[in-house]
Design a protein around this motif. Sequence first.
Motif, PDB file in Angstrom:
ATOM      1  N   THR A   1      -5.724 -36.843  40.184  1.00 43.16           N
ATOM      2  CA  THR A   1      -4.830 -37.755  39.453  1.00 43.16           C
ATOM      3  C   THR A   1      -3.877 -36.950  38.576  1.00 43.16           C
ATOM      4  N   ILE A   2      -2.595 -37.200  38.752  1.00 46.75           N
ATOM      5  CA  ILE A   2      -1.531 -36.481  38.037  1.00 46.75           C
ATOM      6  C   ILE A   2      -0.654 -37.493  37.305  1.00 46.75           C
ATOM      7  N   VAL A   3      -0.239 -37.142  36.091  1.00 46.45           N
ATOM      8  CA  VAL A   3       0.780 -37.930  35.395  1.00 46.45           C
ATOM      9  C   VAL A   3       2.030 -37.059  35.289  1.00 46.45           C
ATOM     10  N   TYR A   4       3.159 -37.611  35.723  1.00 46.16           N
ATOM     11  CA  TYR A   4       4.424 -36.861  35.654  1.00 46.16           C
ATOM     12  C   TYR A   4       5.128 -37.185  34.346  1.00 46.16           C
ATOM     13  N   GLN A   5       5.527 -36.135  33.631  1.00 44.27           N
ATOM     14  CA  GLN A   5       6.223 -36.275  32.342  1.00 44.27           C
ATOM     15  C   GLN A   5       7.722 -36.162  32.574  1.00 44.27           C
ATOM     16  N   ASP A   6       8.457 -37.226  32.254  1.00 47.07           N
ATOM     17  CA  ASP A   6       9.914 -37.224  32.420  1.00 47.07           C
ATOM     18  C   ASP A   6      10.581 -36.418  31.309  1.00 47.07           C
ATOM     19  N   ALA A   7      11.236 -35.332  31.663  1.00 46.76           N
ATOM     20  CA  ALA A   7      12.044 -34.580  30.699  1.00 46.76           C
ATOM     21  C   ALA A   7      13.344 -35.346  30.465  1.00 46.76           C
ATOM     22  N   CYS A   8      13.752 -35.479  29.208  1.00 43.37           N
ATOM     23  CA  CYS A   8      14.927 -36.303  28.869  1.00 43.37           C
ATOM     24  C   CYS A   8      16.190 -35.872  29.615  1.00 43.37           C
ATOM     25  N   HIS A   9      16.425 -34.551  29.674  1.00 40.47           N
ATOM     26  CA  HIS A   9      17.659 -34.084  30.310  1.00 40.47           C
ATOM     27  C   HIS A   9      17.622 -34.183  31.833  1.00 40.47           C
ATOM     28  N   LEU A  10      16.432 -34.454  32.379  1.00 44.26           N
ATOM     29  CA  LEU A  10      16.330 -34.740  33.800  1.00 44.26           C
ATOM     30  C   LEU A  10      16.506 -36.240  34.035  1.00 44.26           C
ATOM     31  N   LEU A  11      15.788 -37.037  33.237  1.00 43.71           N
ATOM     32  CA  LEU A  11      15.815 -38.491  33.385  1.00 43.71           C
ATOM     33  C   LEU A  11      17.153 -39.089  32.945  1.00 43.71           C
ATOM     34  N   HIS A  12      17.542 -38.832  31.715  1.00 43.40           N
ATOM     35  CA  HIS A  12      18.760 -39.431  31.156  1.00 43.40           C
ATOM     36  C   HIS A  12      20.016 -38.624  31.474  1.00 43.40           C
ATOM     37  N   GLY A  13      19.889 -37.300  31.425  1.00 44.04           N
ATOM     38  CA  GLY A  13      21.057 -36.441  31.633  1.00 44.04           C
ATOM     39  C   GLY A  13      21.468 -36.315  33.090  1.00 44.04           C
ATOM     40  N   GLN A  14      20.477 -36.205  34.002  1.00 43.11           N
ATOM     41  CA  GLN A  14      20.795 -35.979  35.419  1.00 43.11           C
ATOM     42  C   GLN A  14      20.414 -37.151  36.320  1.00 43.11           C
ATOM     43  N   LYS A  15      19.792 -38.191  35.722  1.00 45.18           N
ATOM     44  CA  LYS A  15      19.381 -39.393  36.490  1.00 45.18           C
ATOM     45  C   LYS A  15      18.411 -39.038  37.608  1.00 45.18           C
ATOM     46  N   ILE A  16      17.525 -38.074  37.331  1.00 40.72           N
ATOM     47  CA  ILE A  16      16.513 -37.661  38.309  1.00 40.72           C
ATOM     48  C   ILE A  16      15.148 -38.123  37.818  1.00 40.72           C
ATOM     49  N   SER A  17      14.555 -39.057  38.548  1.00 38.73           N
ATOM     50  CA  SER A  17      13.263 -39.597  38.175  1.00 38.73           C
ATOM     51  C   SER A  17      12.354 -39.790  39.382  1.00 38.73           C
ATOM     52  N   LEU A  18      12.904 -40.371  40.445  1.00 37.51           N
ATOM     53  CA  LEU A  18      12.106 -40.653  41.639  1.00 37.51           C
ATOM     54  C   LEU A  18      11.748 -39.391  42.417  1.00 37.51           C
ATOM     55  N   GLN A  19      12.706 -38.439  42.515  1.00 36.88           N
ATOM     56  CA  GLN A  19      12.517 -37.267  43.375  1.00 36.88           C
ATOM     57  C   GLN A  19      11.261 -36.452  43.040  1.00 36.88           C
ATOM     58  N   PRO A  20      10.996 -36.124  41.751  1.00 36.52           N
ATOM     59  CA  PRO A  20       9.772 -35.365  41.454  1.00 36.52           C
ATOM     60  C   PRO A  20       8.510 -36.133  41.852  1.00 36.52           C
ATOM     61  N   ARG A  21       8.526 -37.432  41.629  1.00 35.70           N
ATOM     62  CA  ARG A  21       7.374 -38.269  41.981  1.00 35.70           C
ATOM     63  C   ARG A  21       7.179 -38.317  43.499  1.00 35.70           C
ATOM     64  N   GLN A  22       8.287 -38.422  44.221  1.00 33.45           N
ATOM     65  CA  GLN A  22       8.203 -38.455  45.689  1.00 33.45           C
ATOM     66  C   GLN A  22       7.622 -37.157  46.241  1.00 33.45           C
ATOM     67  N   LEU A  23       8.027 -36.030  45.656  1.00 34.02           N
ATOM     68  CA  LEU A  23       7.520 -34.732  46.111  1.00 34.02           C
ATOM     69  C   LEU A  23       6.027 -34.587  45.821  1.00 34.02           C
ATOM     70  N   LEU A  24       5.611 -34.976  44.616  1.00 36.81           N
ATOM     71  CA  LEU A  24       4.203 -34.865  44.244  1.00 36.81           C
ATOM     72  C   LEU A  24       3.324 -35.736  45.144  1.00 36.81           C
ATOM     73  N   GLN A  25       3.844 -36.906  45.491  1.00 34.10           N
ATOM     74  CA  GLN A  25       3.057 -37.823  46.321  1.00 34.10           C
ATOM     75  C   GLN A  25       2.942 -37.366  47.777  1.00 34.10           C
ATOM     76  N   GLN A  26       3.760 -36.380  48.154  1.00 34.30           N
ATOM     77  CA  GLN A  26       3.633 -35.816  49.511  1.00 34.30           C
ATOM     78  C   GLN A  26       2.443 -34.864  49.623  1.00 34.30           C
TER      79      GLN A  26
END
Length: 375
Positions: A258-283
Amino acid sequence: TSQHFDTCLGCLACVTTCPSGVQYDKLISATRHQVTRNQERTFSDNVIRTLIFNLFPYPHRLRPLLVPLFIYQKLGLPKLVRKTGLLKKVFPRLAAMESILPKVTVDSFRDNLPEVIPAQGEKRYRVGVILGCVQRLLFSPVNEATVRVLTANGCEVVIPKSQGCCAALPEHQGQAEQAKALARQMIDSFENTGVDFVIINAAGCGHTLKEYGHILADDPDYREKAEKFAANVKDVQEFLASAGITAKLNPLIEGDLTIVYQDACHLLHGQKISLQPRQLLQQIPGVKLKEPVDAALCCGSAGVYNMLQPEIADELGVQKVENLLNTGAELIASSNPGCSLQIKKHLELQGKTVTLMHPIELLDYSIRGVKLLRK
């Protein structure tokens, strides 16, 4: 004005939540530059800022200082310093810097990545990799994992030796001319490398690299170069999610992890990247992803905010770690060195030993078949 903007995290949550699409990131940056030019600061404030801006963006200056820090840690002095609380009373900002200091290892003194690393199997892309400042010194395993994952997925990797700081630190704190000079150096470093993309694995750096067109908008010699460079910058997770993982992924542990992904602000808000890290981890086989309450809450790191505004940063750090721990996850995945240091600090303060790793390290372990030890 200076006090108001000094207490702003610059987490860019305002950019995400504004229904009118106001570009608050650019407004904050412009205002901080004005504050720096026009507002007088206290002596202690100037000392700590001078120290930060003259050390952190320059790895060749920072590396020699790791020697006394290495000795300091080997002698077990951090525990003594923190137990007495004297440093926190006399120099609270210096104490804040000391409290997030990661473990200095022998790897911190090595700079052994070659300039060109061939792709494994069929070459799909030629990509550049930015090593960062703090990242290359104190998180070198993340850079090495990044290179291994890229090459394992058909990428020839180029690492120009002339690259320096991405300019995130001075840009976020209003040091306009320093930021511009560092941005020009970075563009020059990759100019004739023939790379398809420039890859970065630290969230704060990635946001600034993608803003080069804005940072150098008034420079007639670099304006077009900056826009072209910024258009080719990709966070490593953003790139891999788009290019696709071709290497075989193996379980990280016996049974589910079980993993919890921590959204970094400059990734989430600054670059609008949220789904991609989760998609990779779930692979990764066996990974079960948990979601924390208030995932978009800033951890309090915010570049050097936790050194300049330690009290507010600590409040946020406590809340962030509680939210992550409440998921019951065995491992925390964090995509930014500043966030990782802040979260590790507050895990230790709460007496928790939950493993924290960059998602790219988990992918690297999975590709190489390296097993994690259950705590």
